[in-house]
Design an enzyme around this catalytic site. Structure first.
Site, short mmCIF file in Angstrom:
data_model
loop_
_atom_site.label_atom_id
_atom_site.label_comp_id
_atom_site.label_asym_id
_atom_site.label_seq_id
_atom_site.Cartn_x
_atom_site.Cartn_y
_atom_site.Cartn_z
N ASN A 161 37.27 -14.72 7.78
CA ASN A 161 37.04 -13.79 8.78
C ASN A 161 35.40 -13.31 8.40
OD1 ASN A 161 38.61 -12.84 6.36
ND2 ASN A 161 37.94 -10.77 6.90
N THR A 179 64.01 -2.06 15.95
CA THR A 179 63.78 -2.14 17.28
C THR A 179 62.27 -2.80 17.63
OG1 THR A 179 64.99 -0.25 17.49
CG2 THR A 179 63.90 -1.17 19.56
N THR A 202 48.95 -8.54 8.88
CA THR A 202 49.05 -7.99 7.48
C THR A 202 50.64 -8.37 7.10
OG1 THR A 202 47.24 -6.81 7.52
CG2 THR A 202 48.71 -6.26 5.74
N SER A 219 48.12 -12.76 14.71
CA SER A 219 48.07 -11.31 15.01
C SER A 219 47.51 -11.20 16.33
CB SER A 219 46.85 -10.78 14.07
OG SER A 219 46.83 -9.43 14.52
N GLY A 220 48.09 -9.91 17.21
CA GLY A 220 47.91 -10.20 18.57
C GLY A 220 46.35 -9.50 18.78
N HIS A 221 45.95 -8.60 18.02
CA HIS A 221 44.73 -7.67 18.57
C HIS A 221 43.62 -8.75 18.48
CE1 HIS A 221 42.80 -6.45 14.46
NE2 HIS A 221 44.30 -6.61 14.06
N CYS A 275 37.39 -4.65 7.21
CA CYS A 275 38.17 -3.56 6.45
C CYS A 275 37.38 -3.33 5.01
CB CYS A 275 39.20 -4.71 5.95
SG CYS A 275 40.08 -5.47 7.46
N1 PLP Z 1 44.00 -12.12 8.10
C1 PLP Z 1 42.75 -12.34 8.50
C2 PLP Z 1 41.87 -13.49 8.18
C3 PLP Z 1 42.12 -11.21 9.16
O1 PLP Z 1 40.77 -11.29 9.74
C4 PLP Z 1 43.19 -10.10 9.42
C5 PLP Z 1 42.38 -9.02 10.20
O2 PLP Z 1 41.18 -8.66 10.10
C6 PLP Z 1 44.14 -10.02 8.82
C7 PLP Z 1 44.80 -11.20 8.25
C8 PLP Z 1 45.05 -8.76 9.18
O3 PLP Z 1 45.54 -8.62 10.51
P1 PLP Z 1 46.09 -7.29 11.10
O4 PLP Z 1 44.70 -6.49 11.51
O5 PLP Z 1 46.87 -7.84 12.52
O6 PLP Z 1 46.89 -6.80 9.95
#
Ligand code: PLP
Length: 383
Positions: free
Chosen positions: A150, A241, A71, A200-202, A326
């Site tokens: 997504n 940091t 994000t 993004s890492g997760h 989300c």
């Molecule tokens: N962009 C896409 C296409 C995503 O699927 C997501 C998370 O679901 C994000 C951005 C946001 O990433 P983060 O959860 O690391 O903020």
């Protein structure tokens, strides 16, 4: 053991990433900005994670800037990218099916007087190069499109779009939200054609709370203003940091994912194909809404409610998602943008695969969905 099929929402942290974080938290815990030995060791770990991520991205280490999440990377690329280009134009191109991290940043630009064209998707949630070209104007200065949707797994050909945009003579900055594409599809930042890429890492078996933005040419090329100001971390582009445990974990996860990319892709494709085959043959009326990404399968059982199906599966310790994680309680704007009817959207489930899912788990999921369909009533009361 839970049977986890919500890997587009987030993933289990892999052992290698957890070990890397643990080492930083308990042994190499200096501040990378400190000038003593512990600080220097921490800096080495930081730069080595940057190299791992750069290798996975097909980029130079100087082009990788760590952030707190996908994000933040999206916000930074869009808000600062627009700011950087504002003398050259006032028009931005994106789509209606972007993640809210992009959509809300676009809303913020509009509130400042920017003109934003939000393109409509193809049937699988992808965006065509032609629709970008049709929207392109001399005052277009920023284009932001996701690599993989997504919710549907629809793949947008960022490379073809970048080439078409440049061929049309446009110097617009191109941002790609590759949060769902990174380490799921093979691509190289150096040849993709995007100026900025969010990851993004997760989503790749690293912990939550770490992301990165690739900026082509590093700090010397695109002078993106920091979104977070303060200290001079990340070449004075992103203050605070450094979250070294997460960063080290992200580096380790990216290295492993890169080494296993072909194998993981094949494995997830196999799981997805088997799921489609079983689910379609065993459940009359079941629709496949998906695009081509190997890790996302979107299906719908029109007439059934996603929540009810999810609860049924959850009783068997099987976890899937409604659409995007989300979008609690709201109808999916992505599926709405595809023109799907409310009963199809309300019966949609997103299945997210990872390289750790097994065939046995997949069979349990398919059995669960078939049993749910056979035993639950539709919203109209029919079986
Ligand atoms: N962009 C896409 C296409 C995503 O699927 C997501 C998370 O679901 C994000 C951005 C946001 O990433 P983060 O959860 O690391 O903020």
């Amino acid at each position: 053991m839970p049977i986890y099929f919500d890997n587009a929402a987030t993933t289990m942290v892999c052992r290698e990433a957890a070990d890397a974080a643990y080492n930083i938290m308990t042994e190499n815990y200096g501040n990378p900005s400190s000038t003593h030995t512990m600080g220097r060791n921490a800096r080495k770990a930081l730069e080595s994670a940057r190299e791992q991520l750069a290798r996975a991205l097909g980029a130079e280490p100087a082009e990788v800037f760590f952030t707190s999440c996908g994000t933040e990377s999206d916000n930074w690329a869009i808000l600062s990218g627009a700011e950087l280009m504002k003398r050259r134009g006032n028009h931005v191109i994106s789509s209606t099916v972007e993640h809210s991290a992009v959509l809300k940043a676009l809303d913020a630009l509009e509130a400042q007087g920017w003109e934003v064209t939000r393109l409509s998707p193809e049937k699988d949630g992808s965006i065509s190069a032609q629709s970008v070209l049709d929207a392109l104007r001399p005052d277009t200065v920023l284009i932001s499109l996701m690599m993989v949707n997504n919710e549907t797994g629809g793949i947008t050909d960022i490379s073809a779009i970048s080439k078409a945009v440049r061929r049309a003579g446009s110097g617009a900055l191109i941002h790609c939200d590759a949060v769902q594409g990174f380490m799921k599809l093979p691509f190289k930042a150096s040849t993709l054609g995007a100026d900025m890429i969010s990851v993004s890492g997760h989503k790749i078996h690293a912990p939550k709370g770490i992301g990165a933005l690739y900026i082509k040419g590093g700090e010397k090329a695109i002078k993106l203003k920091p979104l977070i100001v303060g200290g001079s971390q990340e070449s004075a582009r992103r203050a605070g940091t450094e979250a070294l445990p997460q960063i080290a974990a992200f580096g380790a996860a990216a290295e492993l994912a890169k080494a296993k990319l072909d194998e993981s892709q094949e494995h997830m494709k196999m799981l997805k194909a088997r799921a489609i085959e079983r689910l379609c043959s065993e459940n009359e009326g079941l629709l496949v809404l998906s695009g081509d990404a190997p890790h996302i399968l979107s299906i719908s059982l029109p007439g059934y409610k996603s929540e009810v199906l999810m609860n049924f599966l959850e009783k068997r310790d099987i976890f899937v998602s409604k659409s995007s994680a989300c979008r609690k309680g709201k109808r999916s704007y992505v599926l709405e943008a595809l023109g799907l009817s409310p009963d199809v959207i309300d019966g949609a489930l997103r299945i997210g695969f990872s390289r750790y899912n097994t065939l046995e788990e997949l069979d349990a999921l398919c059995n669960g969905i078939s049993d749910a369909k056979a035993s639950l009533k539709t919203v109209l009361g029919h079986k």
